[in-house]
Design an enzyme around this catalytic site. Structure first.
Site, mmCIF file in Angstrom:
data_model
loop_
_atom_site.group_PDB
_atom_site.id
_atom_site.type_symbol
_atom_site.label_atom_id
_atom_site.label_comp_id
_atom_site.label_asym_id
_atom_site.label_seq_id
_atom_site.Cartn_x
_atom_site.Cartn_y
_atom_site.Cartn_z
ATOM 1 N N TYR A 85 -4.925 1.719 15.807
ATOM 2 C CA TYR A 85 -3.786 1.888 16.699
ATOM 3 C C TYR A 85 -4.178 1.753 18.172
ATOM 4 O O TYR A 85 -3.571 0.988 18.901
ATOM 5 C CB TYR A 85 -3.106 3.246 16.451
ATOM 6 C CG TYR A 85 -2.418 3.316 15.109
ATOM 7 C CD1 TYR A 85 -1.134 2.829 14.945
ATOM 8 C CD2 TYR A 85 -3.066 3.862 14.005
ATOM 9 C CE1 TYR A 85 -0.495 2.879 13.708
ATOM 10 C CE2 TYR A 85 -2.439 3.912 12.762
ATOM 11 C CZ TYR A 85 -1.157 3.415 12.621
ATOM 12 O OH TYR A 85 -0.532 3.448 11.391
ATOM 13 N N ARG A 107 0.851 -1.182 0.000
ATOM 14 C CA ARG A 107 0.000 0.000 0.000
ATOM 15 C C ARG A 107 0.894 1.241 0.000
ATOM 16 O O ARG A 107 1.638 1.487 0.953
ATOM 17 C CB ARG A 107 -0.911 0.002 1.226
ATOM 18 C CG ARG A 107 -1.813 1.220 1.244
ATOM 19 C CD ARG A 107 -2.585 1.345 2.540
ATOM 20 N NE ARG A 107 -3.299 2.612 2.525
ATOM 21 C CZ ARG A 107 -3.277 3.512 3.505
ATOM 22 N NH1 ARG A 107 -2.606 3.267 4.618
ATOM 23 N NH2 ARG A 107 -3.930 4.634 3.397
ATOM 24 N N GLU A 157 -7.434 8.344 5.933
ATOM 25 C CA GLU A 157 -7.771 9.030 7.184
ATOM 26 C C GLU A 157 -8.241 10.476 6.963
ATOM 27 O O GLU A 157 -7.595 11.424 7.417
ATOM 28 C CB GLU A 157 -6.587 9.010 8.149
ATOM 29 C CG GLU A 157 -6.214 7.628 8.631
ATOM 30 C CD GLU A 157 -5.178 7.657 9.759
ATOM 31 O OE1 GLU A 157 -4.860 8.761 10.262
ATOM 32 O OE2 GLU A 157 -4.691 6.582 10.131
ATOM 33 N N GLU A 196 -3.478 -0.009 7.828
ATOM 34 C CA GLU A 196 -2.399 0.388 8.738
ATOM 35 C C GLU A 196 -2.614 -0.269 10.087
ATOM 36 O O GLU A 196 -3.745 -0.314 10.591
ATOM 37 C CB GLU A 196 -2.349 1.908 8.953
ATOM 38 C CG GLU A 196 -1.845 2.707 7.780
ATOM 39 C CD GLU A 196 -1.747 4.207 8.111
ATOM 40 O OE1 GLU A 196 -1.517 4.549 9.299
ATOM 41 O OE2 GLU A 196 -1.908 5.013 7.186
ATOM 42 N N HIS A 215 -3.024 10.978 0.352
ATOM 43 C CA HIS A 215 -2.543 10.741 1.714
ATOM 44 C C HIS A 215 -1.969 12.059 2.255
ATOM 45 O O HIS A 215 -0.771 12.183 2.510
ATOM 46 C CB HIS A 215 -1.482 9.636 1.735
ATOM 47 C CG HIS A 215 -1.255 9.037 3.086
ATOM 48 N ND1 HIS A 215 -1.267 7.673 3.313
ATOM 49 C CD2 HIS A 215 -1.005 9.597 4.291
ATOM 50 C CE1 HIS A 215 -1.026 7.423 4.586
ATOM 51 N NE2 HIS A 215 -0.851 8.580 5.200
ATOM 52 N N ASN A 243 -7.557 1.509 9.533
ATOM 53 C CA ASN A 243 -6.326 1.718 10.290
ATOM 54 C C ASN A 243 -6.653 1.653 11.776
ATOM 55 O O ASN A 243 -7.571 2.346 12.231
ATOM 56 C CB ASN A 243 -5.715 3.088 9.984
ATOM 57 C CG ASN A 243 -5.336 3.256 8.526
ATOM 58 O OD1 ASN A 243 -5.314 2.299 7.763
ATOM 59 N ND2 ASN A 243 -5.024 4.488 8.134
#
Length: 493
Positions: A336, A118, A207, A398, A162, A334
């Site tokens: 985290y 990616r 995002e 991610e 991005h 994504n």
């Protein structure tokens, strides 16, 4: 930290306030005996036979060559060159120099057994001003990268945007300006016409919550503006652009699969009070669904903005629901960390909203950049998003952690903490897939240590160590070697 500030300020908009990312213990199911435990782990740690393993990067974070071969200025060039904006006073002028060393990076991916990569395309490398003339040398670069990936047996999986808007478009109003949606659609068509014969899957945005909130409200990311109304207008323009770019890509001669990438997290109320529970629900919608529902449903989640003011605040026009609508083929997620949320009805200056965010002390267990560790949240949010989207295919676009381990005297990078972090999260991912969540690919963030936006080069997420003081020399870390074993076994090791 950057993401924490993103969510703290954005949460204020929703009438909620957010505590720090919280530490939770993983609740392991009690098993009857050792044999049952071993059998359960074997099932939960294994992945489907056709599962795709890979890594991710972003153009401004790795390419460098910021003014080479006709590339135009982006908002991150302007922002990073402004004194006081980047933590270590650095910029992405050279970064990992992947513009010149992409073949070396692809060879590393092949060495580690990766089957999907990616990456993102620099809009200003393709269209220096974000409109008008095409820079053929920029297009040729992405053709070379794509062809090299295909030759290596690695799926090229590009993201159109991005965070690196051409500066000329920011000068014309940026994302709060509706015209930017038209410009993105034109850019999408250029890329589809140029690479559509080689690309099977595209992501439109990465995002959007991050680049709108931090770029137009908080001001600590490019373009560095602090305007709550601009934030709201930017989110709407992005949703318009997502629908328009989707149709531009789908109109190409070779019909690709098209999706979008959002960062997601479970939202847990700070207490059992009705107010905190409601705040957590509001924030869940604003973080996880704000750029998803407009595409899939043509409308924004209810209960976030005041209904009587939503159209004015966002700049909604008749017919926008049709423009935003885009039946995405897949969703990129994504993950985290999770968050704890509490209600705080004090004002924060956002038009039409009387809210204010607040913080409390966080736990001790964190990654090196201060993000709390909660692997089970990965499972929880995957289950939630799959249910909300009626089991659309999911790609993990991610997932990773910052641990700033340096080479030892022999040049080896022993980053055991990253291995443990990834082990725990991959086990939760495997469990989610085993429980029916349709995840088809995993991209570790990141392939390389790189320019980490406002943190500069102070935080290292890579499976590969990059020596920024020694010609960007690459060294595979212990975590990279471990990840290769995971890929080869197709299960957590």
């Amino acid at each position: 930290m950057q993401r924490r500030e993103i969510l703290r300020l954005a949460l204020a908009l929703t009438g909620s306030s957010m505590l720090s990312r919280s530490r939770f213990g993983l609740a392991e199911a009690a098993l009857g005996n050792a044999a049952t435990a071993a059998a359960t782990n074997l099932v939960s740690d294994a992945f489907p036979k056709d599962f795709l393993w890979g890594s991710a990067t972003a153009a401004y974070q790795v390419e460098g060559a910021w003014n080479t071969d006709g590339r135009g200025e982006s908002i991150w060039d302007r922002f990073a060159h402004t004194p006081g904006k980047i933590k270590d006073k650095s910029n992405g002028d050279v970064a990992c120099d992947s513009y010149h060393r992409y073949q070396e990076d692809i060879d590393l991916m092949r060495q580690l057994g990766m089957k999907t990569y990616r990456f993102s395309i620099s809009w200003s490398r393709v269209q220096p001003d974000g409109r008008g003339a095409i820079n053929s040398k920029g297009l040729d670069y992405y053709k070379r990268v794509t062809d090299a990936l295909l030759e290596a047996g690695i799926r090229p999986f590009p993201t159109l945007y991005h965070w690196d808007l051409p500066q000329a478009l920011e000068d014309a109003g940026g994302w709060p300006n509706r015209d930017t949606a038209e410009r993105l659609a034109d850019y999408a068509k250029i890329m589809a016409d140029s690479l559509g014969d080689r690309i099977g899957q595209w992501s439109i945005f990465n995002e959007p919550k991050t680049f709108t909130h931090v770029g137009y409200w908080q001001g600590t990311h490019a373009p560095g503006r602090k305007d709550p109304l601009a934030l709201l207008r930017a989110t709407h323009t992005v949703n318009l652009a997502q629908g328009m770019a989707f149709r531009a890509l789908k109109a190409a001669s070779a019909k690709p699969q098209v999706g979008g990438v959002i960062d997601v997290a479970p939202m847990n109320p700070a207490t059992n009070s009705a107010a905190d529970k409601a705040a957590a629900q509001r924030w869940y919608k604003f973080l996880n669904l704000w750029f998803l529902d407009p595409a899939l449903k043509g409308s924004y989640p209810e209960g976030v903005l005041p209904p009587a003011q939503q159209a004015q605040l966002l700049g909604l026009r008749d017919g926008d629901e049709k423009i935003m609508r885009a039946p995405l083929d897949f969703i990129g997620l994504n993950y985290y960390s999770p968050w704890i949320v509490r209600d705080a009805p004090q004002g924060n200056g956002v038009p039409g909203l009387n809210t204010k965010s607040d913080w409390a002390a966080g736990p001790d267990e964190k990654t090196d950049n201060g993000w709390d560790i909660y692997p089970k949240g990965f499972y929880d949010i995957l289950k939630d998003i799959a249910a909300h989207t009626n089991n659309l295919p999911i790609e993990i676009t991610e997932n990773g952690a910052a641990y700033n381990s340096l080479p030892d005297s022999h040049g080896h990078v022993h980053d055991r903490k990253r291995i443990v972090w990834l082990q725990k999260h991959l086990r939760e991912l495997a469990r989610a897939i085993h429980d029916g969540v349709p995840v088809r690919a995993y991209h570790c963030w990141s392939l390389l240590d790189n320019f980490e936006w406002g943190e500069g080069y102070s935080q290292r997420f890579g499976l590969v160590y990059v020596d920024f003081k020694n010609r960007q020399q690459r060294t595979v870390k212990d975590s990279g070697e471990w990840f290769a074993k995971v890929i080869a076994a197709n299960r957590v090791v």
